[in-house]
Design a protein around this motif. Structure first.
Motif, PDB file in Angstrom:
ATOM      1  N   VAL A  77      18.001  24.746  -3.679  1.00  0.00           N
ATOM      2  CA  VAL A  77      18.497  23.367  -3.739  1.00  0.00           C
ATOM      3  C   VAL A  77      19.707  23.262  -4.643  1.00  0.00           C
ATOM      4  N   ILE A  78      19.617  23.890  -5.822  1.00  0.00           N
ATOM      5  CA  ILE A  78      20.757  23.838  -6.755  1.00  0.00           C
ATOM      6  C   ILE A  78      21.976  24.519  -6.151  1.00  0.00           C
ATOM      7  N   ALA A  79      21.790  25.673  -5.484  1.00  0.00           N
ATOM      8  CA  ALA A  79      22.917  26.377  -4.868  1.00  0.00           C
ATOM      9  C   ALA A  79      23.548  25.539  -3.757  1.00  0.00           C
ATOM     10  N   ALA A  80      22.711  24.905  -2.925  1.00  0.00           N
ATOM     11  CA  ALA A  80      23.250  24.085  -1.835  1.00  0.00           C
ATOM     12  C   ALA A  80      24.017  22.880  -2.379  1.00  0.00           C
ATOM     13  N   VAL A  81      23.441  22.214  -3.370  1.00  0.00           N
ATOM     14  CA  VAL A  81      24.120  21.048  -3.949  1.00  0.00           C
ATOM     15  C   VAL A  81      25.420  21.462  -4.622  1.00  0.00           C
ATOM     16  N   GLY A 127      42.946  25.831   1.049  1.00  0.00           N
ATOM     17  CA  GLY A 127      41.595  25.286   1.008  1.00  0.00           C
ATOM     18  C   GLY A 127      40.572  26.195   1.650  1.00  0.00           C
ATOM     19  N   SER A 128      40.934  26.814   2.759  1.00  0.00           N
ATOM     20  CA  SER A 128      40.006  27.729   3.422  1.00  0.00           C
ATOM     21  C   SER A 128      39.677  28.923   2.543  1.00  0.00           C
ATOM     22  N   VAL A 129      40.687  29.488   1.901  1.00  0.00           N
ATOM     23  CA  VAL A 129      40.450  30.638   1.019  1.00  0.00           C
ATOM     24  C   VAL A 129      39.574  30.246  -0.171  1.00  0.00           C
ATOM     25  N   LEU A 130      39.889  29.113  -0.808  1.00  0.00           N
ATOM     26  CA  LEU A 130      39.122  28.698  -1.982  1.00  0.00           C
ATOM     27  C   LEU A 130      37.677  28.352  -1.619  1.00  0.00           C
ATOM     28  N   ARG A 131      37.489  27.675  -0.503  1.00  0.00           N
ATOM     29  CA  ARG A 131      36.122  27.337  -0.086  1.00  0.00           C
ATOM     30  C   ARG A 131      35.308  28.584   0.248  1.00  0.00           C
ATOM     31  N   SER A 132      35.931  29.544   0.897  1.00  0.00           N
ATOM     32  CA  SER A 132      35.218  30.783   1.217  1.00  0.00           C
ATOM     33  C   SER A 132      34.831  31.540  -0.041  1.00  0.00           C
ATOM     34  N   VAL A 133      35.752  31.629  -0.990  1.00  0.00           N
ATOM     35  CA  VAL A 133      35.451  32.328  -2.245  1.00  0.00           C
ATOM     36  C   VAL A 133      34.341  31.620  -3.009  1.00  0.00           C
ATOM     37  N   ALA A 134      34.404  30.282  -3.077  1.00  0.00           N
ATOM     38  CA  ALA A 134      33.373  29.531  -3.798  1.00  0.00           C
ATOM     39  C   ALA A 134      32.006  29.697  -3.137  1.00  0.00           C
ATOM     40  N   SER A 135      31.960  29.612  -1.814  1.00  0.00           N
ATOM     41  CA  SER A 135      30.677  29.787  -1.112  1.00  0.00           C
ATOM     42  C   SER A 135      30.112  31.187  -1.334  1.00  0.00           C
ATOM     43  N   ALA A 143      21.286  34.419  -4.263  1.00  0.00           N
ATOM     44  CA  ALA A 143      20.500  35.512  -3.680  1.00  0.00           C
ATOM     45  C   ALA A 143      20.017  36.478  -4.758  1.00  0.00           C
ATOM     46  N   LEU A 144      20.868  36.805  -5.705  1.00  0.00           N
ATOM     47  CA  LEU A 144      20.445  37.701  -6.787  1.00  0.00           C
ATOM     48  C   LEU A 144      19.357  37.067  -7.655  1.00  0.00           C
ATOM     49  N   MET A 145      19.474  35.764  -7.901  1.00  0.00           N
ATOM     50  CA  MET A 145      18.452  35.075  -8.695  1.00  0.00           C
ATOM     51  C   MET A 145      17.112  35.034  -7.958  1.00  0.00           C
ATOM     52  N   ILE A 146      17.145  34.871  -6.645  1.00  0.00           N
ATOM     53  CA  ILE A 146      15.893  34.866  -5.873  1.00  0.00           C
ATOM     54  C   ILE A 146      15.239  36.242  -5.898  1.00  0.00           C
ATOM     55  N   LEU A 147      16.029  37.289  -5.754  1.00  0.00           N
ATOM     56  CA  LEU A 147      15.470  38.642  -5.830  1.00  0.00           C
ATOM     57  C   LEU A 147      14.861  38.923  -7.198  1.00  0.00           C
ATOM     58  N   SER A 148      15.533  38.465  -8.237  1.00  0.00           N
ATOM     59  CA  SER A 148      14.958  38.655  -9.577  1.00  0.00           C
ATOM     60  C   SER A 148      13.692  37.835  -9.765  1.00  0.00           C
ATOM     61  N   THR A 149      13.550  36.718  -9.065  1.00  0.00           N
ATOM     62  CA  THR A 149      12.328  35.913  -9.156  1.00  0.00           C
ATOM     63  C   THR A 149      11.126  36.667  -8.601  1.00  0.00           C
ATOM     64  N   PHE A 150      11.350  37.469  -7.555  1.00  0.00           N
ATOM     65  CA  PHE A 150      10.287  38.296  -6.989  1.00  0.00           C
ATOM     66  C   PHE A 150      10.088  39.603  -7.754  1.00  0.00           C
ATOM     67  N   GLN A 151      10.701  39.691  -8.940  1.00  0.00           N
ATOM     68  CA  GLN A 151      10.566  40.850  -9.823  1.00  0.00           C
ATOM     69  C   GLN A 151      11.029  42.140  -9.141  1.00  0.00           C
ATOM     70  N   ILE A 152      12.134  42.018  -8.380  1.00  0.00           N
ATOM     71  CA  ILE A 152      12.757  43.180  -7.755  1.00  0.00           C
ATOM     72  C   ILE A 152      13.828  43.720  -8.689  1.00  0.00           C
ATOM     73  N   ASN A 153      13.812  45.012  -8.909  1.00  0.00           N
ATOM     74  CA  ASN A 153      14.776  45.639  -9.809  1.00  0.00           C
ATOM     75  C   ASN A 153      16.161  45.617  -9.152  1.00  0.00           C
TER      76      ASN A 153
END
Length: 379
Positions: A77-81, A127-135, A143-153
């Motif tokens: 939710v935080i990432a989407a917002v 705008g296209s370049v900046l939006r792509s980089v931000a996304s 994605a990295l935070m979700i993997l760390s939540t599942f205690q994946i190294n």
């Protein structure tokens, strides 16, 4: 009231028959529980035990699962917002850039130097370049935070990504160079669609600006694909303003005041006519003598024009100047040295020698000079 005897005998010793006595006497001894268990009953018991164990395991770990699920949901939710907010902020910034144009040299014509279509295309690309980089950054971090939540190294993953990045950087360094050069070209607004540029290896009108390749159309219609990483210098002929310069070579005996008046009249007339008054962003000026030689002198005429219209204005100026000089009797010279009108024309046969008598084979001189034929001897 006396309770019935249990053993089937009356108190006086007389036997008493019980309704269950026959059944008890006919029934055999009951087997043990282990002897009556069947495979179906055993499987049912195993399933019950497994379900009981699973239920107990779920009961013990449901709090952990719930915490992990809530954490993952919160990260998404935080990432989407955050992604929506950042993209909207970039869009508003690009729109503001599109609506504003800085004046060049503080002049009134500065706002006309960058047309609306060019600014729109450049803003969309940025705008296209900046939006792509931000996304990419936001969703990659989530994605990295979700993997760390599942205690994946994450150490092996990050190490592999680092090695892959280094390999790609060495293997595709030209591609990375082209991409970065294209990004900075767009951000710095070095050129855009419709500009006439000279990039050294090719020149022409820009028909497409990409992050890796710039597409040009040459003067002869050829389309050039130039890699952005190969562009070392750029000469933009469409930014700011252009200068139309015409050199007029006349005889050194011409009246300078009369010559200047004729050129000024030509400039005043072209500045008032359509469509030249829109292409000219300044008056046509007679700068003066550019050079003076024994047989000619050069007068320089210059004018500030719309970008990309200098050649068109130069051709029209030459046309009008030639017609005006013909009407005023002013002679344009150039190339070979001009001949004076009062000098007599030289006889082209004056430097030719007289024909020689030896040129004819039948002349007496040729016959006398020819060798004698030796007599023939007969045997």
């Amino acid at each position: 009231m006396t309770a019935p005897p249990v053993d089937g005998h009356a108190p006086g010793g007389t036997a008493v028959s019980s309704p269950f006595s026959g059944l008890l006497s006919d029934a055999s001894p009951s087997p043990s529980p282990s002897e009556t268990t069947t495979p179906a009953v055993a499987s049912i018991q195993d399933a019950q035990e497994s379900a009981t164990n699973a239920a107990s395991w779920v009961e013990e770990n449901w709090a952990t699962w719930l915490a992990i699920g809530l954490r993952v949901l919160l990260i998404l939710v935080i990432a989407a917002v955050l992604r929506v907010v950042v993209r909207r902020a970039i869009t508003k910034l690009i729109d503001r850039m599109s609506r504003t144009a800085e004046a060049v040299d503080g002049t009134a014509i500065g706002g006309l130097l960058v047309n609306v279509e060019r600014r729109r295309q450049r803003s969309q690309a940025i705008g296209s370049v900046l939006r792509s980089v931000a996304s990419f950054l936001i969703m990659g971090t989530a994605a990295l935070m979700i993997l760390s939540t599942f205690q994946i190294n994450l150490a092996p993953l990050l190490a592999s990504a680092g090695v892959a990045g280094v390999a790609i950087g060495f293997g595709a360094r030209n591609l990375v160079t082209d991409f970065l050069s294209g990004v900075f070209m767009i951000l710095e607004d070095q050129y855009g669609v419709g500009d006439s540029i000279d990039v050294g290896v090719a020149s022409g009108e820009v028909i497409e600006v990409g992050l890796r390749v710039t597409k040009l159309r040459g003067d002869n219609g050829a389309i050039w694909y130039v890699r952005n990483g190969e562009v070392k210098r750029v000469g933009n002929l469409s930014q700011g303003w252009a200068t139309a310069g015409v050199d007029v070579t006349v005889r050194p005996t011409e009246d300078l005041d009369h010559l200047k008046a004729v050129l000024a009249e030509v400039g005043a007339v072209i500045s008032k006519e359509e469509p030249w008054n829109e292409m000219l962003w300044g008056p046509v000026e007679v700068l003066g003598l550019d050079s003076v030689l024994l047989d000619s002198m050069v007068v320089r005429v210059s004018a500030k024009t719309m970008p990309g219209k200098s050649l068109t204005v130069e051709r029209e100026l030459r046309w009008r100047i030639k017609r005006a000089f013909d009407q005023e009797g002013i002679r344009i010279v150039g190339g070979l040295p001009a001949q004076q009108d009062d000098e007599p024309t030289a006889d082209p046969t004056a430097a030719m020698a007289a024909p020689s008598a030896y040129a004819s084979t039948i002349s007496p001189q040729s016959v006398a000079a020819s060798p004698l034929t030796p007599p023939t001897t007969t045997k």
